[in-house]
Motif scaffolding. Sequence first.
Motif, PDB file in Angstrom:
ATOM      1  N   LEU A 117       0.834  -1.191   0.000  1.00  0.00           N
ATOM      2  CA  LEU A 117       0.000   0.000   0.000  1.00  0.00           C
ATOM      3  C   LEU A 117       0.869   1.241   0.000  1.00  0.00           C
ATOM      4  CD1 LEU A 117      -2.634  -1.038   2.705  1.00  0.00           C
ATOM      5  CD2 LEU A 117      -2.885  -1.160   0.218  1.00  0.00           C
ATOM      6  N   ALA A 118       0.280   2.333  -0.446  1.00  0.00           N
ATOM      7  CA  ALA A 118       0.986   3.613  -0.395  1.00  0.00           C
ATOM      8  C   ALA A 118       1.148   4.036   1.059  1.00  0.00           C
ATOM      9  CB  ALA A 118       0.200   4.671  -1.172  1.00  0.00           C
ATOM     10  N   PRO A 119       2.235   4.737   1.376  1.00  0.00           N
ATOM     11  CA  PRO A 119       2.409   5.192   2.769  1.00  0.00           C
ATOM     12  C   PRO A 119       1.342   6.197   3.160  1.00  0.00           C
ATOM     13  CG  PRO A 119       4.038   6.198   1.321  1.00  0.00           C
ATOM     14  CD  PRO A 119       3.335   5.158   0.506  1.00  0.00           C
ATOM     15  N   GLU A 120       1.088   6.269   4.453  1.00  0.00           N
ATOM     16  CA  GLU A 120       0.082   7.193   4.952  1.00  0.00           C
ATOM     17  C   GLU A 120       0.491   8.633   4.650  1.00  0.00           C
ATOM     18  OE1 GLU A 120      -0.994   6.644   8.996  1.00  0.00           O
ATOM     19  OE2 GLU A 120      -1.110   4.465   8.842  1.00  0.00           O
ATOM     20  N   TRP A 121      -0.511   9.457   4.341  1.00  0.00           N
ATOM     21  CA  TRP A 121      -0.253  10.859   4.015  1.00  0.00           C
ATOM     22  C   TRP A 121       0.146  11.612   5.276  1.00  0.00           C
ATOM     23  CZ3 TRP A 121      -2.402  15.621   5.378  1.00  0.00           C
ATOM     24  CH2 TRP A 121      -2.008  16.702   4.590  1.00  0.00           C
ATOM     25  N   VAL A 122       1.199  12.398   5.152  1.00  0.00           N
ATOM     26  CA  VAL A 122       1.705  13.195   6.273  1.00  0.00           C
ATOM     27  C   VAL A 122       1.626  14.661   5.883  1.00  0.00           C
ATOM     28  CG1 VAL A 122       3.688  13.667   7.767  1.00  0.00           C
ATOM     29  CG2 VAL A 122       3.262  11.342   6.949  1.00  0.00           C
ATOM     30  N   PRO A 123       1.057  15.540   6.715  1.00  0.00           N
ATOM     31  CA  PRO A 123       0.990  16.968   6.378  1.00  0.00           C
ATOM     32  C   PRO A 123       2.370  17.537   6.099  1.00  0.00           C
ATOM     33  CG  PRO A 123      -0.384  16.484   8.289  1.00  0.00           C
ATOM     34  CD  PRO A 123       0.394  15.240   8.000  1.00  0.00           C
ATOM     35  N   TRP A 124       2.389  18.555   5.229  1.00  0.00           N
ATOM     36  CA  TRP A 124       3.660  19.148   4.818  1.00  0.00           C
ATOM     37  C   TRP A 124       4.432  19.686   6.013  1.00  0.00           C
ATOM     38  CZ3 TRP A 124       5.763  24.056   5.180  1.00  0.00           C
ATOM     39  CH2 TRP A 124       6.912  24.286   4.430  1.00  0.00           C
ATOM     40  N   ALA A 125       3.734  20.317   6.952  1.00  0.00           N
ATOM     41  CA  ALA A 125       4.419  20.909   8.105  1.00  0.00           C
ATOM     42  C   ALA A 125       5.119  19.845   8.943  1.00  0.00           C
ATOM     43  CB  ALA A 125       3.431  21.684   8.965  1.00  0.00           C
ATOM     44  N   GLU A 126       4.620  18.616   8.922  1.00  0.00           N
ATOM     45  CA  GLU A 126       5.246  17.543   9.687  1.00  0.00           C
ATOM     46  C   GLU A 126       6.318  16.825   8.878  1.00  0.00           C
ATOM     47  OE1 GLU A 126       2.260  14.934  11.174  1.00  0.00           O
ATOM     48  OE2 GLU A 126       1.041  16.539  12.047  1.00  0.00           O
ATOM     49  N   ARG A 127       6.280  16.956   7.538  1.00  0.00           N
ATOM     50  CA  ARG A 127       7.279  16.293   6.703  1.00  0.00           C
ATOM     51  C   ARG A 127       8.591  17.063   6.659  1.00  0.00           C
ATOM     52  NH1 ARG A 127       3.065  15.779   2.814  1.00  0.00           N
ATOM     53  NH2 ARG A 127       4.135  17.307   1.493  1.00  0.00           N
ATOM     54  N   VAL A 128       8.546  18.378   6.828  1.00  0.00           N
ATOM     55  CA  VAL A 128       9.752  19.197   6.695  1.00  0.00           C
ATOM     56  C   VAL A 128      10.692  18.929   7.859  1.00  0.00           C
ATOM     57  CG1 VAL A 128      10.640  21.548   6.603  1.00  0.00           C
ATOM     58  CG2 VAL A 128       8.520  20.972   5.435  1.00  0.00           C
ATOM     59  N   ARG A 129      11.929  18.655   7.538  1.00  0.00           N
ATOM     60  CA  ARG A 129      12.966  18.417   8.539  1.00  0.00           C
ATOM     61  C   ARG A 129      13.935  19.591   8.549  1.00  0.00           C
ATOM     62  NH1 ARG A 129      15.160  13.142   5.857  1.00  0.00           N
ATOM     63  NH2 ARG A 129      14.992  14.629   4.138  1.00  0.00           N
ATOM     64  N   PRO A 130      14.714  19.768   9.605  1.00  0.00           N
ATOM     65  CA  PRO A 130      15.688  20.877   9.632  1.00  0.00           C
ATOM     66  C   PRO A 130      16.656  20.828   8.461  1.00  0.00           C
ATOM     67  CG  PRO A 130      15.415  19.936  11.819  1.00  0.00           C
ATOM     68  CD  PRO A 130      14.666  19.046  10.889  1.00  0.00           C
ATOM     69  N   GLU A 131      17.090  19.639   8.075  1.00  0.00           N
ATOM     70  CA  GLU A 131      18.027  19.547   6.955  1.00  0.00           C
ATOM     71  C   GLU A 131      17.375  19.948   5.636  1.00  0.00           C
ATOM     72  OE1 GLU A 131      16.945  15.281   8.271  1.00  0.00           O
ATOM     73  OE2 GLU A 131      17.420  17.221   9.173  1.00  0.00           O
ATOM     74  N   ASP A 132      16.044  19.767   5.524  1.00  0.00           N
ATOM     75  CA  ASP A 132      15.361  20.216   4.314  1.00  0.00           C
ATOM     76  C   ASP A 132      15.418  21.728   4.194  1.00  0.00           C
ATOM     77  OD1 ASP A 132      14.751  17.608   3.745  1.00  0.00           O
ATOM     78  OD2 ASP A 132      12.797  17.686   4.722  1.00  0.00           O
ATOM     79  N   ALA A 133      15.213  22.433   5.308  1.00  0.00           N
ATOM     80  CA  ALA A 133      15.283  23.894   5.280  1.00  0.00           C
ATOM     81  C   ALA A 133      16.688  24.367   4.927  1.00  0.00           C
ATOM     82  CB  ALA A 133      14.847  24.462   6.626  1.00  0.00           C
ATOM     83  N   GLN A 134      17.701  23.677   5.431  1.00  0.00           N
ATOM     84  CA  GLN A 134      19.078  24.044   5.105  1.00  0.00           C
ATOM     85  C   GLN A 134      19.360  23.843   3.624  1.00  0.00           C
ATOM     86  OE1 GLN A 134      21.552  21.738   7.715  1.00  0.00           O
ATOM     87  NE2 GLN A 134      20.887  22.815   9.569  1.00  0.00           N
ATOM     88  N   GLU A 135      18.829  22.768   3.047  1.00  0.00           N
ATOM     89  CA  GLU A 135      19.031  22.535   1.619  1.00  0.00           C
ATOM     90  C   GLU A 135      18.361  23.623   0.794  1.00  0.00           C
ATOM     91  OE1 GLU A 135      17.579  18.682   0.809  1.00  0.00           O
ATOM     92  OE2 GLU A 135      19.186  17.629   1.889  1.00  0.00           O
ATOM     93  N   GLN A 136      17.186  24.071   1.202  1.00  0.00           N
ATOM     94  CA  GLN A 136      16.516  25.143   0.471  1.00  0.00           C
ATOM     95  C   GLN A 136      17.313  26.434   0.536  1.00  0.00           C
ATOM     96  OE1 GLN A 136      12.557  25.427   2.038  1.00  0.00           O
ATOM     97  NE2 GLN A 136      11.894  23.479   1.165  1.00  0.00           N
TER      98      GLN A 136
END
Length: 208
Positions: A117-136
């Motif tokens: 099955l497809a993984p459960e949907w996770v809201p965007w605010a909960e998916r963002v990690r600190p390293e994602d912000a650094q990459e942006q």
Amino acid sequence: MNPEPEQAASKAESKVESKAPKRRAGVPVWRTGKPDAVLAAAVETARTAIEGIAKASEIGDHLAARTEGDRVVTHLFESRLPGYIGWQWYAVLTRNSRSKVVTVNELGLLPSENSILAPEWVPWAERVRPEDAQEQEQDAQEAGDQDQDSQEVQDVEAQDQEAQDSPVEEPEEDAAGAAPEEDPDAGTDSGADTAAGSETGSVGQEHG
């Protein structure tokens, strides 16, 4: 009253709940209980109904008959449909009170615990990690550096083009500098005029 036994009991219950496997989204939870005997025996009726929406080769073994309530039973069959291994065909059967006539209510395909099955949907605010912000931020900085380099190259090219298009001005001589060059033809013309005047004067004297 000693609260320690109650606290110990609550901790034990929380540990049991944490160890319990999390139910996968989309997988049905069946009722517990004995299914209706008439409906549970109608396996071939359920299989024939499913063959109306799938090929016989795509329907596997009969897995179970689950109760859904009074005189409502769901029959489950193994799915052999390519791409749906681990899923289950189902047929919901029912009958009226004091009647042995079986009616097919619903047909379809359901996932099981072994389904992909497809993984459960996770809201965007909960998916963002600190390293994602650094990459942006790093990507934005690199894009800004590239824009700055491109602008500097354009400025240099514009200056070079302007230097090529501008006319070259000859330096002007100082008023106290060297005397201007004489026109070589000027002396020749004045000499010719003098000679012509001399000839005219001599002719006039002869006639006199």
